[in-house]
Design an enzyme around this catalytic site. Structure first.
Site, PDB file in Angstrom:
ATOM      1  N   GLU A 138       0.608  -1.681  -0.008  1.00 33.68           N
ATOM      2  CA  GLU A 138      -0.122   0.295   0.497  1.00 33.68           C
ATOM      3  C   GLU A 138       1.349   1.102   0.086  1.00 33.68           C
ATOM      4  O   GLU A 138       2.374   0.844   0.674  1.00 33.68           O
ATOM      5  CB  GLU A 138      -0.937  -0.248   1.233  1.00 33.68           C
ATOM      6  CG  GLU A 138      -0.361  -0.428   2.419  1.00 33.68           C
ATOM      7  CD  GLU A 138       0.857   0.886   2.896  1.00 33.68           C
ATOM      8  OE1 GLU A 138       0.071   2.124   2.519  1.00 33.68           O
ATOM      9  OE2 GLU A 138       1.136   1.019   4.053  1.00 33.68           O
ATOM     10  N   LYS A 188       7.746  -1.659  -2.548  1.00 27.86           N
ATOM     11  CA  LYS A 188       7.579  -0.563  -1.900  1.00 27.86           C
ATOM     12  C   LYS A 188       8.234   0.115  -0.509  1.00 27.86           C
ATOM     13  O   LYS A 188       8.638   1.024  -0.232  1.00 27.86           O
ATOM     14  CB  LYS A 188       6.291  -1.203  -0.586  1.00 27.86           C
ATOM     15  CG  LYS A 188       6.272  -0.673   1.144  1.00 27.86           C
ATOM     16  CD  LYS A 188       5.143   0.019   0.384  1.00 27.86           C
ATOM     17  CE  LYS A 188       5.514   0.601   1.814  1.00 27.86           C
ATOM     18  NZ  LYS A 188       3.927   1.347   2.237  1.00 27.86           N
ATOM     19  N   ASN A 192       9.270   4.208  -0.426  1.00 26.27           N
ATOM     20  CA  ASN A 192       9.831   4.861   1.005  1.00 26.27           C
ATOM     21  C   ASN A 192      10.905   5.044   1.312  1.00 26.27           C
ATOM     22  O   ASN A 192      11.459   6.608   1.926  1.00 26.27           O
ATOM     23  CB  ASN A 192       8.762   3.972   1.950  1.00 26.27           C
ATOM     24  CG  ASN A 192       7.637   3.764   2.432  1.00 26.27           C
ATOM     25  OD1 ASN A 192       6.259   4.558   1.970  1.00 26.27           O
ATOM     26  ND2 ASN A 192       7.165   3.212   3.623  1.00 26.27           N
ATOM     27  N   PHE A 234       7.275  16.800  -1.187  1.00 27.54           N
ATOM     28  CA  PHE A 234       8.026  15.382  -0.400  1.00 27.54           C
ATOM     29  C   PHE A 234       9.108  16.761  -0.246  1.00 27.54           C
ATOM     30  O   PHE A 234      10.114  15.853  -0.115  1.00 27.54           O
ATOM     31  CB  PHE A 234       8.372  14.631  -0.706  1.00 27.54           C
ATOM     32  CG  PHE A 234       7.627  13.732   0.267  1.00 27.54           C
ATOM     33  CD1 PHE A 234       6.258  13.624  -0.460  1.00 27.54           C
ATOM     34  CD2 PHE A 234       6.863  12.633   1.336  1.00 27.54           C
ATOM     35  CE1 PHE A 234       5.191  12.596  -0.250  1.00 27.54           C
ATOM     36  CE2 PHE A 234       6.188  12.105   1.163  1.00 27.54           C
ATOM     37  CZ  PHE A 234       4.926  11.420   0.829  1.00 27.54           C
ATOM     38  N   ALA A 237      11.200  20.894   4.292  1.00 27.26           N
ATOM     39  CA  ALA A 237      11.394  21.409   5.551  1.00 27.26           C
ATOM     40  C   ALA A 237      10.861  21.224   7.563  1.00 27.26           C
ATOM     41  O   ALA A 237       9.850  21.788   7.785  1.00 27.26           O
ATOM     42  CB  ALA A 237      12.785  21.710   5.016  1.00 27.26           C
ATOM     43  N   GLY A 238      11.845  20.524   8.018  1.00 25.06           N
ATOM     44  CA  GLY A 238      11.397  20.300   9.281  1.00 25.06           C
ATOM     45  C   GLY A 238      12.005  20.074   9.975  1.00 25.06           C
ATOM     46  O   GLY A 238      13.007  19.733   9.698  1.00 25.06           O
ATOM     47  N   CYS A 245       6.039   4.360   9.085  1.00 18.76           N
ATOM     48  CA  CYS A 245       6.619   3.936   8.203  1.00 18.76           C
ATOM     49  C   CYS A 245       8.134   4.542   7.780  1.00 18.76           C
ATOM     50  O   CYS A 245       9.168   3.157   7.975  1.00 18.76           O
ATOM     51  CB  CYS A 245       5.721   3.845   7.058  1.00 18.76           C
ATOM     52  SG  CYS A 245       3.818   2.715   7.283  1.00 18.76           S
ATOM     53  N   LYS A 305       2.368  13.584  11.881  1.00 22.64           N
ATOM     54  CA  LYS A 305       1.918  14.880  10.926  1.00 22.64           C
ATOM     55  C   LYS A 305       0.291  15.479  11.397  1.00 22.64           C
ATOM     56  O   LYS A 305      -0.096  15.138  12.282  1.00 22.64           O
ATOM     57  CB  LYS A 305       2.330  14.347   9.804  1.00 22.64           C
ATOM     58  CG  LYS A 305       1.217  13.153   9.493  1.00 22.64           C
ATOM     59  CD  LYS A 305       1.404  12.981   8.616  1.00 22.64           C
ATOM     60  CE  LYS A 305       0.182  11.814   7.597  1.00 22.64           C
ATOM     61  NZ  LYS A 305      -0.041  11.485   6.170  1.00 22.64           N
TER      62      LYS A 305
END
Ligand code: UDX
Length: 406
Positions: A138, A188, A192, A234, A237-238, A245, A305
């Site tokens: 997924e 997958k 990621n 994506f 920044a942070g 995940c 988040k």
């Protein structure tokens, strides 16, 4: 179609709800009796936008049980159990236990592995348990999981006998990649790892911007993101990536690659940069305050988040602990997460949280926190997620910002 789902966490529950909505009868099985009881009463045990509504609208097509025997009627069964890591290596015990449960109760069903597993897992289960195992990873994000499941960018299906899985997802109209189990499993991880790398890349640029007068990572991200080859996603920044995940999957990916003699240098660097984010933001707070010891700080946001109540691997949570470790007293507020971190004071409103503090930190990208722009606090505001409009905040300190006003 009669479909089973084993493991009723974020992914299993959303999969069950959307497949019921698509016209299937779905049986969900979980070993957590409390969770099954809550679900059987028609209530979602987790906060995920739209989930409760989809469950309620399709309650006749959804049933829940703590017993694998309930799966006997199913033609296809999704495995959506967790795959945690132990010392950086994947722990497959839940996937193996779920597959055993299926092989004892309904060996003729197609077993569809949605859990994130290292290449070779589906083949191993097929060989040990003689099940028809199809890999179907997924790519849904928490906070938009229902929409992502209804309208995925693509469906990846791996295995020999995959027709039933293609039939199940045809309603989405998404492009399908039908391939080997191993390719599906690897897609997958590669996906990621690539997204995590994008985040760490922009965080590294943020570190650079902080040292170069006149620069702002938000503008850099916008400037590179318009290039279609890079894309704007994506590149925020942070505090770095958290959640259930990316942190564990990148670690498991690196350790899997090692077993076949490959060093994943880029993914390794992404992990390393990510691990430094909390101490980096701590330095920004320290600079804003002069010193940390004895100061009181309001931290806005505890989930990993926005739009989720999930605090797994939350950087915000780690930041609260780090502030306390350095002698700060901390007050917290989150729109959904109502638990308090031991030692910190959980507040039930933004107003109470920021009352009488020496600094305010925005640590999760909730839109609600933009209200600070109207509240005009007099103390320093450290925007660890670049949520606020800096021109509206009196004493603004943003990640990746070293602005010289023209
Ligand atoms: C992720 C993947 O997106 C999804 O495809 C996969 O199936 C599961 O893992 P999720 O963990 O729900 O989904 O959240 P995601 O939106 O990807 O964010 C992960 C973390 O990265 C969060 O902590 C988020 O704040 C952070 N992030 C994301 C950034 O710091 N910057 C960004 O630009 C994007």
């Amino acid at each position: 179609m009669k479909i089973g789902v084993v493991g009723l966490g974020y992914i299993g529950l959303v999969t069950a709800a959307v497949l019921a909505e698509a016209g299937n009868r779905v049986v969900g099985v979980d070993i957590d009796k409390e969770r099954v009881k809550t679900l059987s009463e028609g209530k979602s045990p987790i906060y995920e936008p739209e989930l409760q509504e989809v469950m309620s609208a399709n309650d006749e097509a959804l049933s829940f049980s703590g017993n694998y025997a309930s799966l006997k009627v199913c033609a296809a069964i999704f495995v959506c159990v967790p795959t945690p890591t132990i010392e950086g290596r994947i722990d497959l015990s839940f996937v193996i236990a779920a597959s055993r449960g299926i092989s004892f109760n309904n060996p003729g069903a197609t077993t569809i592995i949605k859990s994130t597993v290292i290449p070779g897992t589906a083949r191993m289960i097929h060989e040990e348990m003689r099940l028809n195992v199809v890999s179907n990873p997924e790519f849904t994000s928490e906070g938009s999981a229902i929409q992502d499941t209804r309208h995925p960018d693509r469906i990846v299906i791996g295995g020999y006998d995959t027709n039933i899985v293609e039939d199940i997802w045809r309603f989405t109209g998404a492009p399908m990649i039908v391939t080997t189990n191993e390719n599906a499993e690897l897609i997958k991880y590669a996906s990621n790892a690539f997204l995590a790398t994008k985040i760490s890349f922009i965080n590294e640029i943020a570190n650079l911007c902080e040292k170069v007068p006149g620069t702002d990572v938000e503008v850099i991200a916008k400037g590179i993101g318009y290039d279609k080859r890079i894309a704007p996603y994506f590149l925020k920044a942070g505090l770095g990536f958290g959640g259930s995940c990316f942190p564990k999957d990148t670690e498991a990916f690196v350790s899997f690659a090692k077993t076949v003699g490959i060093e994943l240098g880029i993914t390794n660097s992404a992990i390393r940069i990510n691990k430094d984010r909390v101490s980096h933001v701590l330095e920004i707070i320290k600079d804003a305050l002069g010193e940390l010891k004895g100061r009181s700080v309001a931290v806005l946001g505890l989930s990993f988040k926005n739009n989720t109540g999930d605090t797994r691997e939350s950087k915000a949570w780690l930041l609260v602990e780090a502030l306390m470790h350095h002698g700060c007293s901390v007050k917290t507020f989150d729109p959904i997460v109502k638990v308090s971190i031991p030692g910190a004071l959980a507040c039930d409103s933004i107003e109470k949280c920021i009352e009488d503090v020496d600094a305010i930190v925005v640590s999760t990208e909730w839109n609600e926190f933009k209200i600070l722009e109207n509240m005009k606090p007099k103390v320093p505001v450290v925007d660890a997620k670049r949520v606020l409009n800096q021109s509206q905040i009196t004493r603004y300190h943003g990640v990746g910002l070293n602005e010289v006003k023209n």
